[in-house]
Design an enzyme around this catalytic site. Sequence first.
Site, PDB file in Angstrom:
ATOM      1  N   ASN A   8       1.023  -1.391   0.135  1.00  0.00           N
ATOM      2  CA  ASN A   8       0.072  -0.034  -0.183  1.00  0.00           C
ATOM      3  C   ASN A   8       0.689   1.214   0.029  1.00  0.00           C
ATOM      4  OD1 ASN A   8      -1.631   2.065   0.471  1.00  0.00           O
ATOM      5  ND2 ASN A   8      -2.135   1.496   2.806  1.00  0.00           N
ATOM      6  N   TRP A   9       0.860   1.828  -1.044  1.00  0.00           N
ATOM      7  CA  TRP A   9       1.827   3.142  -1.137  1.00  0.00           C
ATOM      8  C   TRP A   9       1.147   4.241  -0.391  1.00  0.00           C
ATOM      9  CZ3 TRP A   9       4.716   3.769  -6.623  1.00  0.00           C
ATOM     10  CH2 TRP A   9       5.850   2.473  -6.779  1.00  0.00           C
ATOM     11  N   LYS A  10       0.026   4.262  -0.244  1.00  0.00           N
ATOM     12  CA  LYS A  10      -0.885   5.249   0.414  1.00  0.00           C
ATOM     13  C   LYS A  10      -0.460   6.703  -0.475  1.00  0.00           C
ATOM     14  CE  LYS A  10       0.157   3.560   4.849  1.00  0.00           C
ATOM     15  NZ  LYS A  10       0.001   3.521   6.419  1.00  0.00           N
ATOM     16  N   HIS A  92      -9.180   1.020   5.066  1.00  0.00           N
ATOM     17  CA  HIS A  92      -7.883   0.932   5.791  1.00  0.00           C
ATOM     18  C   HIS A  92      -8.252   1.900   6.960  1.00  0.00           C
ATOM     19  CE1 HIS A  92      -4.053   2.251   6.584  1.00  0.00           C
ATOM     20  NE2 HIS A  92      -3.570   1.395   5.944  1.00  0.00           N
ATOM     21  N   GLU A  94      -6.645   4.233   8.105  1.00  0.00           N
ATOM     22  CA  GLU A  94      -6.688   5.736   7.858  1.00  0.00           C
ATOM     23  C   GLU A  94      -7.752   6.483   7.043  1.00  0.00           C
ATOM     24  OE1 GLU A  94      -2.865   5.469   5.730  1.00  0.00           O
ATOM     25  OE2 GLU A  94      -2.005   5.036   7.462  1.00  0.00           O
ATOM     26  N   GLU A 162      -4.845  -5.358  10.520  1.00  0.00           N
ATOM     27  CA  GLU A 162      -3.956  -4.124  10.717  1.00  0.00           C
ATOM     28  C   GLU A 162      -4.412  -3.456  12.064  1.00  0.00           C
ATOM     29  OE1 GLU A 162      -2.161  -2.994   7.078  1.00  0.00           O
ATOM     30  OE2 GLU A 162      -3.995  -1.936   7.218  1.00  0.00           O
ATOM     31  N   GLY A 168       2.675   1.885  10.814  1.00  0.00           N
ATOM     32  CA  GLY A 168       3.756   2.983  10.649  1.00  0.00           C
ATOM     33  C   GLY A 168       4.674   3.402  11.946  1.00  0.00           C
ATOM     34  N   SER A 208       3.656  -2.516  10.143  1.00  0.00           N
ATOM     35  CA  SER A 208       5.322  -2.415  10.325  1.00  0.00           C
ATOM     36  C   SER A 208       5.890  -3.734  10.064  1.00  0.00           C
ATOM     37  CB  SER A 208       5.548  -2.006  11.971  1.00  0.00           C
ATOM     38  OG  SER A 208       5.221  -0.868  12.273  1.00  0.00           O
TER      39      SER A 208
HETATM   40  C1  PEP Z   1      -0.649   0.122   6.072  1.00  0.00           C
HETATM   41  O1  PEP Z   1      -0.693   1.156   6.269  1.00  0.00           O
HETATM   42  O2  PEP Z   1      -1.208  -0.766   5.542  1.00  0.00           O
HETATM   43  C2  PEP Z   1       0.771  -0.453   6.835  1.00  0.00           C
HETATM   44  C3  PEP Z   1       0.518  -1.823   7.064  1.00  0.00           C
HETATM   45  O3  PEP Z   1       1.658   0.525   7.021  1.00  0.00           O
HETATM   46  P1  PEP Z   1       2.938   0.079   7.449  1.00  0.00           P
HETATM   47  O4  PEP Z   1       3.601  -1.301   6.795  1.00  0.00           O
HETATM   48  O5  PEP Z   1       3.826   1.229   7.108  1.00  0.00           O
HETATM   49  O6  PEP Z   1       2.717  -0.213   9.147  1.00  0.00           O
END
Ligand code: PEP
Length: 248
Positions: A8-10, A92, A94, A162, A168, A208
């Site tokens: 996921n590049w966001k 997600h 976010e 998640e 993050g 992470s």
């Molecule tokens: C995500 O936002 O889906 C995610 C898992 O981010 P990260 O791997 O940077 O924690």
Amino acid sequence: MRKLAAGNWKMNGTTAHLTEIAALAATHRAAQVDILICPPATLLAQAAGLAQHSPLMIGAQDCHRSPSGAHTGDISAPMLADAGARAVILGHSERRADHGETSALVADKARAAHAAGLIAVICLGETLAEREGAQTLAVVTEQLRASLPATATAANTVIAYEPVWAIGTGLTPSTAQIAEVHGVLRALLTERLDAAEAAALRLLYGGSVKPANAAGIFAIADVDGALVGGASLTAQDFSPIIAALEAA
Ligand code: PEP
């Protein structure tokens, strides 16, 4: 079941970053797992072009619940499919936090994704306060039941667990905590799907995941891959995670 490494590049990436997708497509020509990269919508068509004739799938990060209409700034599932997307991330944390998305809306979006022939990658997970309040299992249970539409099958749906506090932050749950949630999610799937479908639907862990911890996470029961944020932005970081999943 083929495991899935999803990135996921966001809200990261311009055309200069398409080289990362070209590098992944070249490196993983004979991948033993499914690979999905979800760049920003602005890059979808070009990314899909680069991924053609490779095992790489390109996906989006959200879609509207309607196929078309007066929704300024939104993008529908058929539009994503037309741009070359094969999947779409939905719900997600976010988007749940920044845009107030509810599980009912996520289910509507997943239904729209399925109607457009897209794989819906439905995200769920508890906040730190919910984890500390021993609410994790209740929260993910409610989210799964309310976010999963009746159209879901093992082929068109992926669930990503998640924990919000792990995204993050560099923090990850313990092996036992991930195993507990994934076991509960697997059992809940049998409420909606027959036993074979419930066993075949991919459950990803996200939060992470890095090259250094991927192998340990992929060894956990009922972890069928990962949804990766930061470490999916470069082929250098994402490739070892794909390799760890292939080796699991
Ligand atoms: C995500 O936002 O889906 C995610 C898992 O981010 P990260 O791997 O940077 O924690």
